[in-house]
Design a protein around this motif. Structure first.
Motif, short mmCIF file in Angstrom:
data_model
loop_
_atom_site.label_atom_id
_atom_site.label_comp_id
_atom_site.label_asym_id
_atom_site.label_seq_id
_atom_site.Cartn_x
_atom_site.Cartn_y
_atom_site.Cartn_z
N THR A 183 0.83 -1.21 0.00
CA THR A 183 0.00 0.00 0.00
C THR A 183 0.86 1.25 0.00
OG1 THR A 183 -1.84 -1.12 1.08
CG2 THR A 183 -1.76 1.27 1.32
N ASP A 227 -5.57 -1.34 -5.10
CA ASP A 227 -5.04 -1.88 -3.85
C ASP A 227 -5.94 -2.99 -3.32
OD1 ASP A 227 -3.62 -2.37 -1.59
OD2 ASP A 227 -3.81 -0.36 -0.73
N GLU A 228 -5.57 -4.22 -3.57
CA GLU A 228 -6.38 -5.38 -3.16
C GLU A 228 -7.86 -5.17 -3.41
OE1 GLU A 228 -5.17 -7.63 0.18
OE2 GLU A 228 -3.44 -6.36 0.61
MG LIG Z 1 -2.05 -2.90 2.07
#
Ligand SMILES: [Mg+2]
Ligand SMILES: Nc1ncnc2c1ncn2[C@@H]1O[C@H](COP(=O)(O)OP(=O)(O)O)[C@@H](O)[C@H]1O
Length: 362
Positions: free
Chosen positions: A44, A159-160
């Motif tokens: 991140t 992000d994911e």
């Molecule tokens: Mg993360």
């Protein structure tokens, strides 16, 4: 509508926490890159630096030929999709998507046109006036995707984006992201901690470990030739045995601690060292048999079946090999507590210097 990206010697972190430690990689226009690594390794943080939300301590970011290291986020031609969707709960779908377009001083007509265009892209035409709080997880992530696409980013950061979705929805949103990327052609960098997701979606996989790149390359190269034990483990070679590599008669030999016969080591990477090694392999790349099978080439060893579970396609067995426990797949069910023969083909073995410096065994 796609840019290249060149990241050079990036160092970044938070006031008391250094996170990224000399990250360098490059991405071609239109490439899909998966950023893979365990929780806390800095994925991140890296996206935040790329997007311009976090200033790096040193290093540079260049898209095409423009140095963007010191540009604010809104001048980077990037958009980000967050793990938790980050939609504004008090706004409708339309307002959520229109927000960034308003900031960019688009006319009302342009905004309406764009919102309906991106909603069509994510198969949510007609949802403009719904409150986002009434939507399912999959629909929310599609809206978040639509919102990111509305500003026509040349690099999309994700992000994911799939980790909060249940398995079936995850598969369909995964497919949708990939087909949108093909259709619109943007460059994509997607964070995930799922190896299979990374392999199935990306042209290139970057494996991050404690703020450093452990290995980067095509899914095939990482899967077949993991450069370290960490990568092997991360790419699904989760079984670990121990052994010794030694030179004799101009050859390298591997003696596994639980097998009687030594075999020549087929790996050039192994030939540069001698001594204790850790050996990794995947559960579906070795074979099991109820009794000794001399037709198989490889390391034979006796093992005891501890447990078995039905996988739909075949059975997964937990087996005991000396003091090691391994997971091995087999198309037939083998009895629990029975003595079986495991055969480890040399090409399935990934060999690395032992992490602990244990004593050399003969
Ligand atoms: Mg993360
Ligand atoms: N805002 C922050 N302030 C201080 N430390 C942070 C902050 N965000 C993340 N960290 C720390 O930085 C490290 C990397 O975090 P992160 O990039 O979120 O990892 P990942 O996304 O790979 O799970 C972790 O040790 C985390 O605790």
């Amino acid at each position: 509508m796609s840019d290249s990206l060149q990241v050079t010697d990036l160092v970044a972190g938070y006031s008391k926490t250094p996170v990224l430690d000399g990250i360098s990689f490059s991405i071609q226009p239109g490439e899909f890159v998966a950023l893979l690594g365990p929780s806390g390794c800095g994925k991140t943080t890296l996206l935040q630096v790329l997007a311009g939300f976090l200033k790096p301590a040193s290093g540079s970011l260049v898209t095409n030929t423009t140095d963007i290291t010191n540009l604010p986020p809104e001048h980077r031609n990037m958009a980000m999709v967050f793990q938790s969707y980050a939609l504004w709960p008090h706004m409708t779908v339309f307002q959520n998507i229109a927000y960034a377009l308003k900031l960019r001083k688009k006319s009302q007509a342009e905004i309406e046109q764009k919102v309906s265009e991106v909603l069509e892209l994510v198969n949510l035409t007609g949802y403009e006036h719904r409150p986002v709080t009434g939507l399912s997880g999959g629909q929310r992530q599609r809206i978040a995707l639509a919102r990111a696409l509305a500003v026509e980013p040349s690099i999309l950061l994700l992000d994911e984006p799939l980790s909060n979705l249940d398995a079936r929805v995850r598969a369909s949103v995964r497919h949708e992201i990939k087909s949108l990327q093909k259709k619109l052609g943007f460059t994509a960098i997607m964070v995930t901690h799922d190896q299979e997701e990374a392999m199935s979606m990306a042209d290139k996989v970057i494996i991050l470990n404690q703020g450093k790149i452990e290995q980067a390359g095509s899914p095939e190269s990482l899967y077949c030739s993991p450069a370290s034990a960490f990568v092997a483990d991360f790419m699904g070679a989760e079984n670990k045995l121990t052994g010794t590599v030694y030179h004799k008669q101009d050859k390298d030999w591997l003696k596994l601690d639980h097998c009687d016969a030594p075999l020549p080591v087929p790996y050039t990477s192994a030939s540069s060292y001698e001594g204790r090694v850790d050996v990794y392999f995947r559960s579906n790349e070795v074979s099991l048999a109820p009794e000794a099978n001399t037709a198989d080439q490889g390391f034979p060893a006796e093992a005891i079946v501890l447990q078995r579970s039905y996988m739909g396609q075949g059975y997964r067995h937990s087996i005991k090999l000396g003091d090691a426990t391994c997971i091995v797949d087999h198309d037939k069910a083998l009895d629990e507590q029975s003595l079986v023969q495991i055969n480890l083909p040399p090409e399935a073995l990934h060999i690395y210097p032992a992490r602990e410096n244990s004593a050399i065994a003969g």
